[in-house]
Design an enzyme around this catalytic site. Structure first.
Site, mmCIF file in Angstrom:
data_model
loop_
_atom_site.group_PDB
_atom_site.id
_atom_site.type_symbol
_atom_site.label_atom_id
_atom_site.label_comp_id
_atom_site.label_asym_id
_atom_site.label_seq_id
_atom_site.Cartn_x
_atom_site.Cartn_y
_atom_site.Cartn_z
ATOM 1 C CG ASP A 236 -2.261 1.121 -2.552
ATOM 2 O OD1 ASP A 236 -1.213 0.622 -3.009
ATOM 3 O OD2 ASP A 236 -2.263 2.017 -1.689
ATOM 4 C CB SER B 85 -0.923 0.004 1.218
ATOM 5 O OG SER B 85 -1.820 1.096 1.164
ATOM 6 C CG HIS B 86 2.550 2.662 -3.461
ATOM 7 N ND1 HIS B 86 2.030 1.503 -3.969
ATOM 8 C CD2 HIS B 86 2.646 3.519 -4.516
ATOM 9 C CE1 HIS B 86 1.837 1.633 -5.261
ATOM 10 N NE2 HIS B 86 2.191 2.850 -5.623
ATOM 11 N NE ARG B 87 -2.919 3.056 -6.932
ATOM 12 C CZ ARG B 87 -2.654 3.557 -8.142
ATOM 13 N NH1 ARG B 87 -2.595 4.868 -8.299
ATOM 14 N NH2 ARG B 87 -2.428 2.770 -9.159
#
Length: 378
Positions: A298, A217-219
């Site tokens: 994501d 998850s990095h967005r």
């Protein structure tokens, strides 16, 4: 008024490949290799949107790619979308004027792709957009703006599926729509076998095949939100306790920065089944994905790669540009509400892992190069 600079005599057959993030490097790697194989006149610009030794250079090494001829090192000094895009546009334009390629290829939806596309368009060069026609229909996403703009200024729209081609056609794009399949299929060809021969990641993390979850998850719309991050950590804790599975999380520097900023380090350290790692090289990352029981992500790229590998995916967003993965039963779009994610994980674990990949056969890179050299899809 002074005339704008254009390239009156591009060098016939010369190709520029623009990369700038790790997913972009991966997706363009088969195209770079195909150009090398054909002894084509080409060069690579690394626009520098992502760069560090661990998170970038290792991808070139793992994929056995030549170093980029150009690297825009100043990009890392900028973080706002406008200034970052502007500095990349300026740098790419200067290089294109000097090199005079006939065709510029960009891939995906990050800011560097928009910068490369605008530079090529303003200089009246041929522009090809790899992975064209994708839409999340979430106008809050910066990537969505970039996809739409690039598609509408491209000469060639290289789509991964008929659905993406239909989307582009429905928007009345000016360029030629070419359903060539996905270069990721090329990139992943044989990668599991390479991982078995080269990767020690399962041993290093004390994992058993099909007995762990992979999480990314990095967005920015997710990790820049404290409520989301707190909820995600709660989900990890719940899933680890409920299924007794290790949850491997190669954590992005952006996410770790927010965890520190939001004072959540003690919370993440308290999660029993969580295994945090540094960002991984491509072969380790793909081998970890190919052997996972489930992926929660994501990332657009991992949704596609999980589908190709036959690994169930739960997408931590309210929409996906990879609608084909949902249609074939490989992906569940869970959103960001913790209860919905937990319910989606249960459903994903019950999936039959027998879907057919919707992303075409191997050879997308070869088809793309054939088209730009022949001047037409037909």
């Amino acid at each position: 008024m002074k005339d704008f600079k254009i390239i009156d005599t591009p060098i016939a057959g010369k190709v520029c490949v623009v990369v700038g993030t790790r997913p972009g490097i991966i997706k363009m790697s088969p195209i770079i290799k195909e150009l090398e194989f054909r002894s084509s006149d080409f060069f690579v610009i690394h626009a520098g949107q992502h760069y560090s030794v661990n998170m970038d250079k290792v991808f070139f090494q793992d994929l056995r790619l030549p170093d980029p001829k150009y690297r825009l090192d100043e990009t890392k000094n900028y973080t706002l979308h406008g200034e970052q895009t502007a500095v990349m546009l300026t740098g790419i334009e200067k290089i294109l004027i000097e090199e005079r390629p006939e065709t510029v290829l960009v891939c995906g939806d990050a800011n560097f792709n928009l910068a490369g596309a605008l530079a090529a368009r303003k200089l009246r060069l041929k522009l090809g957009h790899v992975e064209a026609g994708l839409r999340s229909y979430n106008w809050k996403m910066p990537e969505e703006h970039n996809r739409v703009i690039i598609d509408h200024i491209s000469d060639y729209l290289f789509t991964t599926s008929q659905a993406a081609s239909d989307t582009a056609l429905g928007e009345g794009v000016r360029g030629e729509i070419c359903n060539v399949g996905s270069t990721i299929v090329d990139a992943l060809s044989g990668i599991k076998e390479i991982g078995e021969a080269k990767s020690t990641i399962l041993h290093d993390l004390k994992l058993e095949s099909n007995n762990y979850f992979l999480l990314t998850s990095h967005r920015e719309e997710n990790v820049d939100n404290k409520e989301y991050l707190e909820g995600l950590l709660g989900v990890i804790d719940t899933l680890g306790n409920e299924y007794g599975q290790p949850i491997v999380y190669p954590i992005h520097p952006r996410t770790m920065k927010r965890i520190t900023q939001f004072d959540l380090r003690a919370r993440i350290d308290s999660i029993k089944h969580l295994s945090l790692t540094e960002p991984l090289g491509y072969i380790d990352c793909m081998y970890l994905l190919a052997n996972a029981r489930l992926v929660l992500t994501d990332s657009g790229g991992l949704q596609q790669e999980a589908c190709i590998f036959g690994v169930p995916c739960v997408t931590l967003r309210t929409e996906t540009e990879w609608v084909e993965t949902v249609e074939v039963g490989a992906n569940i779009v869970a959103g960001t509400v913790p209860e919905n994610i937990i319910t989606s994980v249960k459903a994903a674990l019950a999936m039959e892992r027998n879907w057919q990949s919707p992303f075409g056969e191997i050879g997308a890179a070869s088809r793309i190069i054939d088209i730009i050299y022949q001047g037409s899809y037909r």
